[in-house]
Write a protein that holds these residues in place. Structure first.
Motif, PDB file in Angstrom:
ATOM      1  N   ILE A 402      30.090  36.441  35.316  1.00 48.70           N
ATOM      2  CA  ILE A 402      31.386  37.083  35.075  1.00 48.70           C
ATOM      3  C   ILE A 402      31.185  38.509  34.571  1.00 48.70           C
ATOM      4  O   ILE A 402      31.865  39.441  34.987  1.00 48.70           O
ATOM      5  N   VAL A 403      30.215  38.668  33.645  1.00 49.16           N
ATOM      6  CA  VAL A 403      30.053  39.944  32.959  1.00 49.16           C
ATOM      7  C   VAL A 403      29.345  40.977  33.834  1.00 49.16           C
ATOM      8  O   VAL A 403      29.702  42.153  33.834  1.00 49.16           O
ATOM      9  N   LEU A 404      28.370  40.513  34.602  1.00 52.00           N
ATOM     10  CA  LEU A 404      27.537  41.445  35.360  1.00 52.00           C
ATOM     11  C   LEU A 404      28.326  42.316  36.338  1.00 52.00           C
ATOM     12  O   LEU A 404      28.212  43.549  36.295  1.00 52.00           O
ATOM     13  N   PRO A 405      29.159  41.729  37.214  1.00 49.95           N
ATOM     14  CA  PRO A 405      29.889  42.588  38.164  1.00 49.95           C
ATOM     15  C   PRO A 405      30.799  43.576  37.444  1.00 49.95           C
ATOM     16  O   PRO A 405      30.918  44.737  37.856  1.00 49.95           O
ATOM     17  N   ALA A 406      31.411  43.119  36.337  1.00 53.19           N
ATOM     18  CA  ALA A 406      32.308  44.004  35.595  1.00 53.19           C
ATOM     19  C   ALA A 406      31.531  45.166  34.996  1.00 53.19           C
ATOM     20  O   ALA A 406      31.972  46.323  35.054  1.00 53.19           O
ATOM     21  N   ALA A 407      30.349  44.867  34.445  1.00 55.09           N
ATOM     22  CA  ALA A 407      29.541  45.924  33.836  1.00 55.09           C
ATOM     23  C   ALA A 407      29.093  46.916  34.901  1.00 55.09           C
ATOM     24  O   ALA A 407      29.114  48.135  34.692  1.00 55.09           O
ATOM     25  N   GLN A 408      28.714  46.399  36.070  1.00 52.45           N
ATOM     26  CA  GLN A 408      28.279  47.276  37.152  1.00 52.45           C
ATOM     27  C   GLN A 408      29.412  48.194  37.578  1.00 52.45           C
ATOM     28  O   GLN A 408      29.210  49.384  37.835  1.00 52.45           O
ATOM     29  N   ARG A 436      36.628  48.786  28.376  1.00 57.32           N
ATOM     30  CA  ARG A 436      36.807  48.568  29.814  1.00 57.32           C
ATOM     31  C   ARG A 436      36.545  47.116  30.207  1.00 57.32           C
ATOM     32  O   ARG A 436      36.952  46.702  31.286  1.00 57.32           O
ATOM     33  N   MET A 437      35.796  46.405  29.375  1.00 58.43           N
ATOM     34  CA  MET A 437      35.383  45.048  29.779  1.00 58.43           C
ATOM     35  C   MET A 437      36.044  43.954  28.964  1.00 58.43           C
ATOM     36  O   MET A 437      35.613  42.814  28.987  1.00 58.43           O
ATOM     37  N   ARG A 438      37.089  44.299  28.246  1.00 59.50           N
ATOM     38  CA  ARG A 438      37.701  43.297  27.362  1.00 59.50           C
ATOM     39  C   ARG A 438      38.095  42.043  28.118  1.00 59.50           C
ATOM     40  O   ARG A 438      37.888  40.926  27.660  1.00 59.50           O
ATOM     41  N   ARG A 439      38.661  42.240  29.303  1.00 64.13           N
ATOM     42  CA  ARG A 439      39.215  41.092  30.013  1.00 64.13           C
ATOM     43  C   ARG A 439      38.127  40.105  30.463  1.00 64.13           C
ATOM     44  O   ARG A 439      38.182  38.927  30.117  1.00 64.13           O
ATOM     45  N   PRO A 440      37.104  40.585  31.206  1.00 67.59           N
ATOM     46  CA  PRO A 440      36.043  39.627  31.570  1.00 67.59           C
ATOM     47  C   PRO A 440      35.296  39.085  30.353  1.00 67.59           C
ATOM     48  O   PRO A 440      34.904  37.915  30.344  1.00 67.59           O
ATOM     49  N   LEU A 441      35.144  39.909  29.313  1.00 69.45           N
ATOM     50  CA  LEU A 441      34.456  39.421  28.129  1.00 69.45           C
ATOM     51  C   LEU A 441      35.273  38.322  27.447  1.00 69.45           C
ATOM     52  O   LEU A 441      34.720  37.323  26.971  1.00 69.45           O
ATOM     53  N   ARG A 509      42.916  39.495  27.634  1.00 71.13           N
ATOM     54  CA  ARG A 509      43.980  40.047  28.478  1.00 71.13           C
ATOM     55  C   ARG A 509      44.908  40.944  27.699  1.00 71.13           C
ATOM     56  O   ARG A 509      45.274  42.022  28.148  1.00 71.13           O
ATOM     57  N   GLY A 510      45.315  40.481  26.503  1.00 68.43           N
ATOM     58  CA  GLY A 510      46.254  41.242  25.683  1.00 68.43           C
ATOM     59  C   GLY A 510      45.691  42.622  25.402  1.00 68.43           C
ATOM     60  O   GLY A 510      46.354  43.641  25.579  1.00 68.43           O
ATOM     61  N   ALA A 511      44.394  42.625  24.994  1.00 65.13           N
ATOM     62  CA  ALA A 511      43.777  43.897  24.658  1.00 65.13           C
ATOM     63  C   ALA A 511      43.671  44.783  25.896  1.00 65.13           C
ATOM     64  O   ALA A 511      43.794  45.995  25.817  1.00 65.13           O
ATOM     65  N   ALA A 512      43.465  44.140  27.050  1.00 59.37           N
ATOM     66  CA  ALA A 512      43.246  44.923  28.264  1.00 59.37           C
ATOM     67  C   ALA A 512      44.523  45.602  28.741  1.00 59.37           C
ATOM     68  O   ALA A 512      44.471  46.654  29.350  1.00 59.37           O
ATOM     69  N   THR A 513      45.658  44.982  28.453  1.00 55.61           N
ATOM     70  CA  THR A 513      46.899  45.557  28.968  1.00 55.61           C
ATOM     71  C   THR A 513      47.494  46.564  27.993  1.00 55.61           C
ATOM     72  O   THR A 513      48.519  47.142  28.273  1.00 55.61           O
TER      73      THR A 513
END
Lengths: 514, 341
Positions: A402-408, A436-441, A509-513
């Protein structure tokens, strides 16, 4: 730096116990006829579970793919639930529905035949113990996974082709032959193999529903070598067998299967024209209803029985809950940190190190750790630490995916800008990566917390009457036939697992939006 | 070893109290507890339940010993031995209570047990001479069923019938191991054939006696492997005479349950004192109506009334500890082979 250190730590954590296993297994124990029986049973139940899950998933996935109705999103979300559902909770639910005193047998009991002569009335009944129980539980867990994987296959067929088929006047039969069948032929072998690989390492299901000489998996045989025979050489030898089985199946599945086992993005709108005809519509509705009931009835049974059982729970449940929460939260922090470090390292072998735990099953690792600890300390004193470490290792491959593609993605989009600003280390993490990665994290943290909360594996090897996790306590209450109390504790476990997942996921999600 | 299907509510209570003590910071109380020597006794699950002998035994012994007697349960009898072997010399156990005649060989071989001297006037059906293990009760294994249920009179008849039965795993449970010995002694080289015939009658194999007996009470099977004394529990404690033990033509295998003291114990005097206490009336008199077995020493008040109605096997079977140890592995192999078909 941190990434490489984390990768080395993981490889050490995997390889040292495995080394201990190899070293101890070299002690001369050879697989005997019973060990081969365990291997055969392991392969057989995994094959049956995989084929049954996949075949049943096809009509369900087709129905979900081609129908639009209110609640469709909820049905798809329900298909994701078993991934974070604690096995022991599902088992309690399944026993409540399919056990001797359960719903299904009550219904069958209504159709008792009159006694022949002076005998007692003959009633049909199903038993949940043994092979069929193990397969049933595995289908419960893997049917939804198979549905989601096959659904991806359906959604991957370009919508234009369905439209073209409709233009050309193709009926449902033609669509099946020309569009769906080739897709299924390409997708199904991978799905079967993924489910097969998952079922090979089944421990908690075999522990609760199998057990006798007829229904022992290799993982369970490792546990029995510990607790029944205190035969460490045999446990090590069986661990080696299990390692070969899992690695072999895993490599095959990786080659054949699509690897996005879960994640978002399945609920895409598809312009597939639903075929007409009342019979087909009824068929689809029936498949979806049956699948939903199959998943919901056991969960409902846990909720209903659990509510009345909450008052029956012994105080030891609270201590175990504390242990489990501490383990789950620590595992979450550790796993997500390690995954992030690995993902940011931007080196191929580092990612691979994160996937390596897929090869080791929890009981194999547990055996190795036991062999390492036993000469110097009481293994039971380390039960909770070992459980935490194994939970981290087991969750890591999923979290990394989950984290790897988001980090890339973040690095691709903003990496150069950050580089040019000289943003490195903590500053980069704080101002670029984390926001930037709050949601996948958040999603990854939720998965880890739920998986760790519900894990019943290695703790069974190291267990001590005074030191238990919540899943182990549920198992012990079941063993003592305190059914009500077990259901109560199971409900608590269910609420905590799903609750932890939701808190982290919604937090992300909350933090991401914002 | 019979108990009611309720787990250690008592230990739960203790747990609660302990938590309370810690939470409210009763320093004095914990200080006092730290000065009291602790005797740790490993036993099987059903011994230390609200309904089992545990609470009464604990109370009676603590009145005289000035110590804190703590029972630690670890599954059925054979699991307790595995647990000890797993822990080795680091074990915190001082005494192990609940091994039996079929396990003594393996237990002795582990080298974990210390010699003890206990004097008693045993009421056992066999003469007792053992340097390490002290008997505390005994009984005959039997299949228990319902008066209006199937009543086979031999293993052969049971195998031919369609009666369903729950048994215990001989690797973790002493009744399971007893059944293994029973069939082996009765049938010798033909034992494996008997097991093959029985395979389709066996609903499930449980890790311990408690699980099996509860499955039977829940109606999951017609019969359960238990003891000739089990019906006494239903008769005396529940006023229920519908449960019976089935007499088998082959005879009935006997079990003597024993306790021993560990070499690694840090309380050897206390452990020795406990083993001597075990054969006194304070311990023995509670056995018939809590553990539901014949006491190893005749209680002053004699046996309770319900015991007079119990089935008495015409042909008792028993192997010596050495014999049992030597056939165990072969018999276990046969059992596993036959049941994994």
């Amino acid at each position: 730096m941190a990434g490489r250190a984390a990768a080395l730590a993981i490889l050490t954590f995997l390889l040292v116990p495995l080394g201990a296993v190899f070293w101890r297994a070299g002690g001369g124990a050879m697989p005997d006829v019973h060990d081969w029986a365990a291997v055969r049973f392991t392969l057989w139940q995994a094959a049956l579970s995989a084929v049954a899950s996949t075949l049943l998933a096809v009509p369900v996935a087709r129905a979900v793919a081609r129908r639009r109705f209110p609640g469709r999103g909820a049905l798809i979300a329900l298909m994701g639930a078993p991934f974070i559902l604690p096995v022991i909770v599902a088992v309690i639910g399944l026993i409540a529905v399919y056990g001797r005193g359960g719903l299904v047998n009550d219904l069958l009991g209504l159709a008792c035949l009159p006694p022949p002569g002076d005998g007692r009335p003959r009633c049909l009944s199903v038993s949940i113990y043994g092979l069929h129980g193990v397969v049933l539980a595995h289908v419960f867990f893997n049917l939804p996974l198979a549905v989601r994987l096959i659904l991806q296959g359906w959604l991957a067929i370009p919508a234009e082709r369905f439209r073209l088929a409709a233009h050309l006047g193709a009926g449902p039969g033609d669509v099946q032959r020309l569009l769906e069948w080739p897709m299924l032929r390409a997708t199904l072998p991978g799905v079967v193999l993924i489910v097969f690989a998952i079922c090979l390492s089944s421990f908690a299901v075999a522990l609760t529903l199998g057990g006798g000489p007829r229904a022992t998996t290799v993982e369970l045989a490792i546990y029995q070598a510990f607790t029944y025979d205190f035969d460490l050489a045999r446990a090590a030898m069986l661990s080696l067998v299990q390692l070969l089985l899992v690695t072999g199946a895993g490599l095959l599945a990786l080659r054949l299967g699509r690897t996005e086992g879960f994640g978002a993005g399945l609920d895409r709108r598809i312009d597939m024209l639903p075929p007409g005809g009342r019979a087909l519509w009824l068929g689809d509705a029936a498949w979806m209803t049956v699948a939903a009931l199959f998943l919901l009835l056991p969960l409902g049974a846990v909720a209903v029985r659990g509510l009345s059982g909450l008052a029956e729970m012994p105080p030891s449940v609270w201590g175990a809950t504390g242990n489990s929460l501490a383990i789950a939260l620590s595992a979450t922090l550790l796993t997500v940190s390690v995954a992030l470090a690995l993902a940011l390292a931007r080196r191929g072998w580092v990612d691979l190190a994160g996937m390596a735990p897929l090869a080791a099953s929890p009981l194999v690792l547990g055996t190795g750790l036991f062999l390492l600890i036993n000469p110097v300390a009481r293994p039971v004193d380390w039960a909770l630490v070992v459980t935490l470490a194994v939970n981290v290792a087991m969750a890591l491959p999923f979290v990394l995916r989950i984290v790897l593609p988001a980090a890339q993605e973040v690095e691709r989009s903003y990496g150069r800008l950050a580089d040019s600003l000289g943003m490195r280390g903590m500053a980069r993490l704080r101002w670029l990566i984390l926001p930037r990665m709050r949601r996948p994290l958040g999603f990854a943290a939720g998965l880890t917390a739920a998986l760790s909360m519900g894990d019943l594996g290695v703790i069974a090897l190291f267990s001590d009457p005074d030191k238990a996790t919540l899943p182990l306590t549920v198992f012990r209450l079941m063993g003592a036939y305190r059914t009500e109390a077990a259901a109560g504790a199971a409900l608590l476990l269910l609420v905590l697992s799903f609750g932890l997942f939701l808190i982290f996921d919604l937090g992300g999600r909350g933090a991401a939006t914002r | 070893m019979l108990k009611h299907p309720t787990d250690s509510a008592r230990r739960d209570k203790e747990d609660a109290l302990r938590h309370l003590a810690i939470a409210t910071g009763l320093l004095a109380a914990t200080q006092a507890a730290a000065d009291t020597p602790v005797l740790s006794v490993y036993t099987y699950d059903s011994f230390n339940t609200e309904w089992g002998p545990g609470p009464a035994v604990e109370q009676a012994f603590e009145e005289t010993c000035g110590c804190d007697l703590q029972f630690v349960t670890a599954g059925d009898g054979a699991s307790v031995l595995s647990r000890l072997r797993l822990e080795g010399a680091r074990s915190e156990a001082d005494v192990v209570l609940g091994l039996d005649t079929a396990l003594i060989g393996a237990a002795r071989e582990s080298g974990l047990f210390a010699p003890v001297t206990v004097k008693a006037d045993y009421a056992l059906p066999i003469p007792w001479q053992d340097p390490e293990f002290v008997p505390f009760d005994w009984g005959y294994f039997a299949f228990v069923g319902l008066k209006d249920g199937p009543m086979p009179t031999s293993f052969v008849e049971l195998a031919e019938s369609d009666a369903s039965v729950v048994i215990q795993d001989p690797r973790s449970s002493t009744p399971g191991l007893g059944l293994l010995m029973w069939v082996k002694q009765a049938y010798g080289d033909a034992a494996e054939d008997i097991w093959e015939e029985l395979a389709d009658n066996i609903v499930t194999v449980t890790p311990g006696w408690s699980e099996a007996y509860d499955l039977f009470l829940d109606g999951e099977a017609d019969l359960v492997l238990s003891y000739t004394t089990s019906p006494a529990y239903h008769l005396i404690a529940e006023g229920d005479d519908s449960k019976i033990a089935l007499p088998f033509e082959e005879g009935h295998y006997m079990q003597v349950e024993v306790a021993g003291m560990l070499k690694s114990s840090d309380q050897p005097e206390l452990a020795q004192q406990f083993l001597q206490f075990m054969v006194t009336d304070a311990f023995q008199s509670v056995i018939p109506t809590t553990n539901w077995m014949y006491p190893a020493v005749e209680p002053d008040a004699g046996l309770p009334e319900g015991y007079m109605t119990l089935m008495e096997p015409a042909k008792p079977l028993l192997m010596s500890a050495e014999e049992a140890a030597s056939v165990r592995d072969v018999a276990l192999d046969e059992w596993r082979r036959a049941l994994s078909q």
